[in-house]
Design a protein around this motif. Structure first.
Motif, PDB file in Angstrom:
ATOM      1  N   ASN A  37       0.608  -1.119  -0.258  1.00 55.93           N
ATOM      2  CA  ASN A  37       0.086  -0.299  -0.210  1.00 55.93           C
ATOM      3  C   ASN A  37       0.893   1.139  -0.114  1.00 55.93           C
ATOM      4  OD1 ASN A  37      -2.433  -1.548  -0.207  1.00 55.93           O
ATOM      5  ND2 ASN A  37      -2.899  -1.577   2.139  1.00 55.93           N
ATOM      6  N   GLN A  38       2.203   1.199   0.993  1.00 52.51           N
ATOM      7  CA  GLN A  38       2.957   1.968   0.717  1.00 52.51           C
ATOM      8  C   GLN A  38       3.897   2.667  -0.712  1.00 52.51           C
ATOM      9  OE1 GLN A  38       3.156   4.715   3.064  1.00 52.51           O
ATOM     10  NE2 GLN A  38       4.571   5.526   1.406  1.00 52.51           N
ATOM     11  N   LYS A  39       3.221   1.636  -1.815  1.00 57.49           N
ATOM     12  CA  LYS A  39       4.072   2.096  -2.666  1.00 57.49           C
ATOM     13  C   LYS A  39       3.670   3.043  -3.559  1.00 57.49           C
ATOM     14  CE  LYS A  39       7.742  -1.684  -2.733  1.00 57.49           C
ATOM     15  NZ  LYS A  39       8.387  -3.217  -3.510  1.00 57.49           N
ATOM     16  N   LYS A  40       2.296   2.321  -4.072  1.00 58.57           N
ATOM     17  CA  LYS A  40       1.121   2.571  -4.703  1.00 58.57           C
ATOM     18  C   LYS A  40       0.988   4.171  -4.373  1.00 58.57           C
ATOM     19  CE  LYS A  40      -1.288  -2.202  -4.976  1.00 58.57           C
ATOM     20  NZ  LYS A  40      -2.504  -2.528  -4.134  1.00 58.57           N
ATOM     21  N   LEU A  41       0.821   4.130  -3.228  1.00 61.58           N
ATOM     22  CA  LEU A  41       0.511   5.824  -2.683  1.00 61.58           C
ATOM     23  C   LEU A  41       1.940   6.154  -2.679  1.00 61.58           C
ATOM     24  CD1 LEU A  41      -0.677   7.988  -0.843  1.00 61.58           C
ATOM     25  CD2 LEU A  41       0.463   7.142   1.489  1.00 61.58           C
ATOM     26  N   GLN A  42       3.091   6.549  -2.513  1.00 56.92           N
ATOM     27  CA  GLN A  42       4.079   6.450  -2.942  1.00 56.92           C
ATOM     28  C   GLN A  42       4.073   7.480  -4.267  1.00 56.92           C
ATOM     29  OE1 GLN A  42       7.859   4.560  -2.411  1.00 56.92           O
ATOM     30  NE2 GLN A  42       9.217   6.431  -3.477  1.00 56.92           N
ATOM     31  N   VAL A  43       3.295   6.282  -5.559  1.00 61.03           N
ATOM     32  CA  VAL A  43       3.106   6.729  -7.000  1.00 61.03           C
ATOM     33  C   VAL A  43       2.550   7.283  -7.302  1.00 61.03           C
ATOM     34  CG1 VAL A  43       2.284   5.277  -9.113  1.00 61.03           C
ATOM     35  CG2 VAL A  43       4.084   4.277  -7.844  1.00 61.03           C
ATOM     36  N   MET A  49       2.653  14.879  -8.267  1.00 63.82           N
ATOM     37  CA  MET A  49       3.910  15.582  -8.295  1.00 63.82           C
ATOM     38  C   MET A  49       4.473  16.069 -10.375  1.00 63.82           C
ATOM     39  SD  MET A  49       7.241  16.051  -6.601  1.00 63.82           S
ATOM     40  CE  MET A  49       7.265  14.476  -6.697  1.00 63.82           C
ATOM     41  N   MET A  50       4.645  14.858 -10.977  1.00 68.24           N
ATOM     42  CA  MET A  50       4.790  14.959 -11.818  1.00 68.24           C
ATOM     43  C   MET A  50       3.489  15.703 -13.300  1.00 68.24           C
ATOM     44  SD  MET A  50       6.412  11.236 -12.927  1.00 68.24           S
ATOM     45  CE  MET A  50       6.436  10.057 -11.696  1.00 68.24           C
ATOM     46  N   ASN A  53       3.902  19.671 -12.104  1.00 65.47           N
ATOM     47  CA  ASN A  53       5.328  20.337 -12.861  1.00 65.47           C
ATOM     48  C   ASN A  53       6.019  20.234 -14.114  1.00 65.47           C
ATOM     49  OD1 ASN A  53       7.784  20.431 -10.133  1.00 65.47           O
ATOM     50  ND2 ASN A  53       6.366  19.062  -9.665  1.00 65.47           N
ATOM     51  N   VAL A  54       5.356  18.758 -15.078  1.00 64.97           N
ATOM     52  CA  VAL A  54       5.636  19.441 -15.984  1.00 64.97           C
ATOM     53  C   VAL A  54       4.536  20.275 -17.198  1.00 64.97           C
ATOM     54  CG1 VAL A  54       4.624  17.821 -18.797  1.00 64.97           C
ATOM     55  CG2 VAL A  54       5.272  17.143 -16.827  1.00 64.97           C
ATOM     56  N   ARG A  55       2.775  20.277 -16.152  1.00 65.87           N
ATOM     57  CA  ARG A  55       2.425  21.758 -17.090  1.00 65.87           C
ATOM     58  C   ARG A  55       2.655  23.054 -16.755  1.00 65.87           C
ATOM     59  NH1 ARG A  55      -3.166  18.511 -14.752  1.00 65.87           N
ATOM     60  NH2 ARG A  55      -3.693  17.236 -16.852  1.00 65.87           N
ATOM     61  N   MET A  56       3.577  23.354 -15.337  1.00 68.70           N
ATOM     62  CA  MET A  56       4.117  23.939 -14.854  1.00 68.70           C
ATOM     63  C   MET A  56       5.198  24.670 -15.800  1.00 68.70           C
ATOM     64  SD  MET A  56       5.769  25.315 -11.493  1.00 68.70           S
ATOM     65  CE  MET A  56       7.387  24.528 -11.502  1.00 68.70           C
ATOM     66  N   LEU A  57       6.178  23.622 -15.869  1.00 68.41           N
ATOM     67  CA  LEU A  57       7.618  24.317 -16.931  1.00 68.41           C
ATOM     68  C   LEU A  57       7.348  24.391 -18.134  1.00 68.41           C
ATOM     69  CD1 LEU A  57      10.014  21.433 -14.742  1.00 68.41           C
ATOM     70  CD2 LEU A  57       9.896  23.575 -14.876  1.00 68.41           C
ATOM     71  N   ILE A  72      12.682  17.705 -17.262  1.00 71.32           N
ATOM     72  CA  ILE A  72      12.340  17.124 -16.541  1.00 71.32           C
ATOM     73  C   ILE A  72      12.089  17.162 -14.801  1.00 71.32           C
ATOM     74  CG2 ILE A  72       9.348  16.723 -15.681  1.00 71.32           C
ATOM     75  CD1 ILE A  72       9.756  18.814 -18.077  1.00 71.32           C
ATOM     76  N   PHE A  73      12.681  15.310 -15.339  1.00 69.02           N
ATOM     77  CA  PHE A  73      12.908  14.866 -13.596  1.00 69.02           C
ATOM     78  C   PHE A  73      14.668  15.376 -13.396  1.00 69.02           C
ATOM     79  CE2 PHE A  73      10.553  11.398 -15.919  1.00 69.02           C
ATOM     80  CZ  PHE A  73       9.990  10.858 -14.792  1.00 69.02           C
ATOM     81  N   GLY A  74      15.018  16.269 -13.680  1.00 69.00           N
ATOM     82  CA  GLY A  74      16.140  17.319 -13.444  1.00 69.00           C
ATOM     83  C   GLY A  74      15.527  17.859 -12.921  1.00 69.00           C
ATOM     84  N   ALA A  75      14.621  19.505 -13.276  1.00 68.14           N
ATOM     85  CA  ALA A  75      13.992  20.382 -12.971  1.00 68.14           C
ATOM     86  C   ALA A  75      13.650  20.043 -12.140  1.00 68.14           C
ATOM     87  CB  ALA A  75      13.598  20.742 -14.112  1.00 68.14           C
ATOM     88  N   ILE A  76      12.445  18.957 -11.366  1.00 69.35           N
ATOM     89  CA  ILE A  76      11.914  18.497 -10.308  1.00 69.35           C
ATOM     90  C   ILE A  76      12.981  18.141  -9.378  1.00 69.35           C
ATOM     91  CG2 ILE A  76       9.614  18.580 -11.626  1.00 69.35           C
ATOM     92  CD1 ILE A  76       9.629  15.735 -11.692  1.00 69.35           C
ATOM     93  N   GLY A  77      13.693  17.397  -9.365  1.00 72.64           N
ATOM     94  CA  GLY A  77      14.518  16.569  -8.792  1.00 72.64           C
ATOM     95  C   GLY A  77      13.911  15.796  -8.449  1.00 72.64           C
ATOM     96  N   MET A  78      13.302  15.135  -8.911  1.00 67.18           N
ATOM     97  CA  MET A  78      12.853  13.571  -8.509  1.00 67.18           C
ATOM     98  C   MET A  78      13.642  12.650  -9.498  1.00 67.18           C
ATOM     99  SD  MET A  78       9.117  12.712  -8.738  1.00 67.18           S
ATOM    100  CE  MET A  78       8.471  11.189  -9.159  1.00 67.18           C
ATOM    101  N   SER A  79      13.553  11.374  -8.770  1.00 67.48           N
ATOM    102  CA  SER A  79      14.719  10.268 -10.205  1.00 67.48           C
ATOM    103  C   SER A  79      13.676   9.843 -10.703  1.00 67.48           C
ATOM    104  CB  SER A  79      14.867   9.571  -8.544  1.00 67.48           C
ATOM    105  OG  SER A  79      15.508   7.544  -9.339  1.00 67.48           O
ATOM    106  N   GLN A  80      13.861   9.063 -12.280  1.00 69.05           N
ATOM    107  CA  GLN A  80      13.351   8.150 -12.815  1.00 69.05           C
ATOM    108  C   GLN A  80      12.447   6.645 -11.895  1.00 69.05           C
ATOM    109  OE1 GLN A  80      14.946   9.628 -16.936  1.00 69.05           O
ATOM    110  NE2 GLN A  80      13.858   8.982 -17.167  1.00 69.05           N
TER     111      GLN A  80
END
Length: 157
Positions: A37-43, A49-50, A53-57, A72-80
């Motif tokens: 359940n934690q993995k599902k929530l995280q996704v 968030m993606m 951020n895509v819409r904003m960028l 995009i991933f670099g700009a939002i500081g998130m791992s792929q």
């Protein structure tokens, strides 16, 4: 001589051990469900968030045809990398450049079905169907690939 001594009998100790064993077994059966359940929530949170951020960028552009997922991933500081050991990808929709697709790879059959059936409320398919469809698709269509080989795609605008 020993009548006034207090202490625990062997039966009381065995009772306490039995109760502790039951609690331990219950905890071990609940932990995998909690992790799943934690993995599902995280996704779900990461996808949200993606999208934001895509819409904003990309707000300065007419469409998403020049979207660069790595940028995009670099700009939002998130791992792929996603919690299932697969990756996220962000692509322009080849059929409609005013839309973009978020791809989740590396899913088991059950997790693929979950994300495919989940109502992605801000997705194109969900909005066009008035909430009757989830807004996601999968490869293979029935999520029957071997565990780790299923993919879910969600289209946003």
């Amino acid at each position: 001589m020993y009548k006034n001594e207090s202490g625990r009998s062997m039966i009381e100790m065995m009772g306490v051990l039995a109760v502790m064993t039951i609690i331990t077994i219950a905890a071990f059966t609940m932990v995998p469900n909690l992790l799943r359940n934690q993995k599902k929530l995280q996704v779900r949170e990461e996808i949200s968030m993606m999208v934001q951020n895509v819409r904003m960028l990309m707000s300065e552009y007419e469409d998403f045809s020049n979207i660069d997922g790595n940028l995009i991933f670099g700009a939002i500081g998130m791992s792929q990398k996603n919690p299932y050991g697969g990756t996220y990808e962000i692509l322009a929709d080849p059929q409609n450049p005013r839309q973009f697709i978020i791809v989740i790879t590396g899913l088991s059959g059950d997790d693929c079905k979950y994300f495919r059936m989940m109502g992605w409320k801000d997705s194109i398919g969900y909005l066009r169907s008035d909430g009757r469809q989830s807004g996601a698709s999968s490869e293979p269509l029935d999520c029957s690939g071997r565990d780790g080989n299923n993919i879910v795609m969600i289209t946003f605008g």
